[in-house]
Write a protein that holds these residues in place. Structure first.
Motif, PDB file in Angstrom:
ATOM      1  N   GLU A 288      -9.835  -3.742  37.143  1.00  0.00           N
ATOM      2  CA  GLU A 288      -9.826  -5.124  37.826  1.00  0.00           C
ATOM      3  C   GLU A 288     -10.278  -4.923  39.328  1.00  0.00           C
ATOM      4  OE1 GLU A 288      -6.075  -6.910  37.375  1.00  0.00           O
ATOM      5  OE2 GLU A 288      -6.818  -7.623  35.125  1.00  0.00           O
ATOM      6  N   ALA A 289     -10.340  -3.751  39.748  1.00  0.00           N
ATOM      7  CA  ALA A 289     -11.095  -3.278  40.919  1.00  0.00           C
ATOM      8  C   ALA A 289     -12.389  -3.043  40.847  1.00  0.00           C
ATOM      9  CB  ALA A 289     -10.338  -2.101  41.667  1.00  0.00           C
ATOM     10  N   GLY A 290     -12.920  -3.089  39.723  1.00  0.00           N
ATOM     11  CA  GLY A 290     -14.452  -3.018  39.341  1.00  0.00           C
ATOM     12  C   GLY A 290     -14.860  -1.277  39.083  1.00  0.00           C
ATOM     13  N   GLU A 291     -14.033  -0.603  39.187  1.00  0.00           N
ATOM     14  CA  GLU A 291     -14.163   0.787  38.918  1.00  0.00           C
ATOM     15  C   GLU A 291     -15.249   1.233  37.762  1.00  0.00           C
ATOM     16  OE1 GLU A 291     -11.520   4.105  39.470  1.00  0.00           O
ATOM     17  OE2 GLU A 291     -10.374   2.779  40.901  1.00  0.00           O
ATOM     18  N   ASP A 292     -16.045   2.225  38.185  1.00  0.00           N
ATOM     19  CA  ASP A 292     -17.286   2.720  37.186  1.00  0.00           C
ATOM     20  C   ASP A 292     -16.539   3.731  36.282  1.00  0.00           C
ATOM     21  OD1 ASP A 292     -19.483   2.856  35.920  1.00  0.00           O
ATOM     22  OD2 ASP A 292     -20.073   4.352  37.050  1.00  0.00           O
TER      23      ASP A 292
ATOM     24  N   ARG B 195     -19.883  10.861  33.630  1.00  0.00           N
ATOM     25  CA  ARG B 195     -18.913   9.811  33.994  1.00  0.00           C
ATOM     26  C   ARG B 195     -17.340   9.983  33.131  1.00  0.00           C
ATOM     27  NH1 ARG B 195     -21.555   4.555  32.367  1.00  0.00           N
ATOM     28  NH2 ARG B 195     -19.957   3.399  33.064  1.00  0.00           N
ATOM     29  N   GLU B 196     -16.443   9.329  33.999  1.00  0.00           N
ATOM     30  CA  GLU B 196     -15.193   9.367  33.582  1.00  0.00           C
ATOM     31  C   GLU B 196     -15.055   8.680  32.398  1.00  0.00           C
ATOM     32  OE1 GLU B 196     -12.201   8.035  36.160  1.00  0.00           O
ATOM     33  OE2 GLU B 196     -10.796   8.562  34.702  1.00  0.00           O
ATOM     34  N   ILE B 197     -14.585   9.137  31.261  1.00  0.00           N
ATOM     35  CA  ILE B 197     -14.206   8.518  29.905  1.00  0.00           C
ATOM     36  C   ILE B 197     -12.703   8.385  29.604  1.00  0.00           C
ATOM     37  CG2 ILE B 197     -14.690   8.574  27.259  1.00  0.00           C
ATOM     38  CD1 ILE B 197     -17.165   9.991  27.918  1.00  0.00           C
TER      39      ILE B 197
END
Ligand code: FAD
Length: 554
Positions: free
Chosen positions: A471-475, A516-518
């Motif tokens: 919800e904070a739009g993190e990628d 990227r984090e998965i």
């Protein structure tokens, strides 16, 4: 020996009955200001909802004998004074001043051993309108009878102030008969019992049944119709029409007698007792809702007013006033309730409590079927285990769902009472046959999941944390590894989602970015963990899964 007991609901009568068995010659008297004795206060919601037809059933023994003053006198040789209030204790002369509330006559009753079982009183928030007709607090059976009568006479719009255990039980029993609104000051219901991600699941059930939840809001006033009857509850989040208001905003210990007699109170404000349930005066014992207990995990004083505890207190006191030396070591804050189709239990410390107390906490949320998935009637439950990461000792458990919560909760109570580690829990020889459990019981499974996490094998995240980050739009990549059928049925509505079924993951892993984090997920988190290990074997270094999968998504 003269044993005088103040309070006649749970702790008092239990102490009296036990004292009689231990000392057939003692002179035992119970003083109770109300008119009902020895009733199951915990049964009041079910009486209000009509599942228990007559209030007398709450006062009866399992074979149907009503425990009234005549029963206590004739069967147990215990003298009962109802409608009688204890006003003051004279510790020097060992007497209690009592008043007959009907005649206003007073007298001094002598004692050798005194028992305070004065219980608790519902909190009455200092807001205008509390005295209007149609506003109740469920403090006693008289009020429960009035609430049931109001519903039977057509009260339809019911506002419950307080989203705790009693408020939710009331919503459950009235849910099909009335339009319910619950106003709760905290951000979530059951906030003292559950961690927020599990409270959210309870809120979903309540809303699904049409209960309106007004969370994080305070009641400012209750308004009347000009003739003294309630019509509206005004909160910081708006006004709600009401034919009936039940205030279930917690209880406070009744300690006036003890305080005025100079007995020591504890830091929670309840009466302080030792392990024999003696107050600071060795001839005065106290138990039930008027005392504080020691928490068996934290070792700290806590106020946990429960009928289960009050009855156990009563037995210990009954023994000790009759010359015994029984002890009560403390409580785990165990509670269980039913909210529509959901059973909810908790024991020990929640994760939030454990963190506040400074523990190095690790936890795991684990959904599982309560019995073999192929056996008719198998239903899901969700177990959250909380442990101390330094010692691997279990700190607490929260268990909920439509399935059999009760069995697992009580196993956890036993484990916590004996100071078990999560590794020991995994070795318990729990019962299994398909109608009752799964070959690896859900608790064993949850313990093993937490062991994997503690050992650093499983890297998992709390689902609420993932939700907040989304919800904070993190990628980051939110990798869904369920089957296409599951994906089509329900999906998480975020742009981060990438869908690759587990069976195709090895072949299609190259589609995923290594930089990227998965965060992986599935229905419950088993395949999520498998996906984590597959991706790690393929050289991915920043992979985790969120616990509970879709089944526990907040
Ligand atoms: P109380 O039940 O409070 O009784 C104390 C008695 O002392 C009162 O009758 C009072 O009139 C009398 N008294 C006080 N002062 C004086 C005085 N000066 N002179 C004479 N008499 C006096 N617990 C559970 O474990 N499980 C549940 O599911 C559960 N459900 C609940 C549902 C509801 C709606 C409510 C209200 C409570 C529920 N509880 C439950 C809590 C449980 O009912 C209480 O913990 C239990 O009744 C405490 O018993 P007690 O004897 O300590 O005190």
């Amino acid at each position: 020996k003269r044993i005088l007991i103040i309070g006649g609901v749970a702790a008092g009568p239990k102490a009296a009955a036990r004292a009689r068995r231990c000392d057939p010659g003692a002179e035992i008297t119970i003083v109770e200001e109300g008119s009902f004795l020895s009733y199951a206060g915990c049964g009041m919601p079910f009486y209000i909802g009509g599942m228990v037809e007559k209030h007398e059933e709450l006062m009866a023994t399992p074979v149907g004998v009503v425990r009234d003053a005549a029963f206590f006198r004739n069967v147990k040789d215990i003298n009962v004074l109802t409608g009688t209030r204890a006003e003051a204790i004279d510790r020097e002369n060992k007497t209690v001043r009592v008043t007959n509330l009907a005649t206003r006559e007073t007298c001094d009753l002598p004692y050798d051993k005194l028992v305070l079982a004065t219980g608790s009183k519902p909190v009455r928030p200092p807001i205008p309108g509390m005295d209007l007709a149609g506003v109740y607090t469920l403090g006693n059976l008289e009020e429960a009878r009035a609430v049931r009568q109001a519903v039977e006479q057509g009260a339809r719009r019911v506002v419950i102030i307080g989203g705790g255990l009693i408020g939710l039980e009331l919503a459950d029993v009235l849910g099909t008969k009335a339009e319910i609104t619950i106003v709760e000051m905290m951000d979530h219901v059951l906030s003292t019992l559950l961690d927020p991600e599990l409270s959210i699941l309870v809120e979903r059930v309540l809303r699904g049944k049409g209960v309106q939840l007004i969370l994080g809001s305070r009641v400012e006033r209750i308004e009347g119709d000009g003739n003294g009857a309630v019509v509206r509850v005004v909160t910081t989040a708006g006004s709600f029409d009401a034919d009936l208001v039940v205030v279930a905003a917690g209880v406070r210990p009744r300690v006036e007698l003890a305080r005025e007699a100079g007995l020591e109170l504890g830091e929670t404000g309840a009466i302080k007792v030792n392990e024999y349930l003696q107050t600071s005066d060795p001839d005065i014992y106290a138990g039930g809702d008027c005392v504080e207990n020691i928490h068996l995990i934290s070792g700290r004083p806590v106020y946990t007013p429960m009928g289960s505890v009050a009855n156990r207190h009563g037995r210990v006191i009954g023994d000790n006033v009759a010359g015994g030396r029984d002890t009560f070591p403390g409580v785990l804050g165990t509670a269980i309730l039913k909210v529509f189709e959901m059973n909810i239990g908790r024991t020990g410390l929640s994760e939030s409590e454990a963190r506040r107390l400074g523990y190095h906490v690790e936890s795991f949320i684990c959904p599982a079927p309560d019995r073999a998935h192929f056996y008719p009637g198998s239903k899901p439950i969700i177990i959250k285990l909380v442990a101390d990461a330094s010692t691997r000792k279990l700190l607490g458990a929260q268990i909920l769902g439509p399935g059999d919560v009760n069995k697992r909760l009580d196993v956890m109570v036993a484990a916590l009472s004996m100071g078990a580690t999560v590794d020991q829990l995994a070795t318990f020889d729990l019962a299994y046959a398909p109608p009752f459990s799964t070959a690896l019981d859900p608790l064993t499974h949850a313990a093993n999941c937490l062991r994997n996490k503690l050992d650093g094998r499983a890297r998992s995240i709390n689902p609420l944390e993932v939700k907040k980050r989304l919800e904070a739009g993190e990628d980051f990549v939110l990798l869904d590894v369920r089957t296409p059928a599951e994906f089509n049925e329900v999906r998480l509505p975020y742009p981060n989602v990438v869908f690759i079924p587990l069976g195709k993951l090895r072949e299609r892993a190259k589609e995923l970015p290594k930089d990227r984090e998965i965060i992986v997920f599935c229905k419950v988190s088993l395949r999520g963990w498998e996906a984590q290990t597959i991706l790690e074997s393929l050289g991915f270094t920043n992979v985790s899964f969120f616990e509970g999968g879709i089944a526990a998504w907040p």
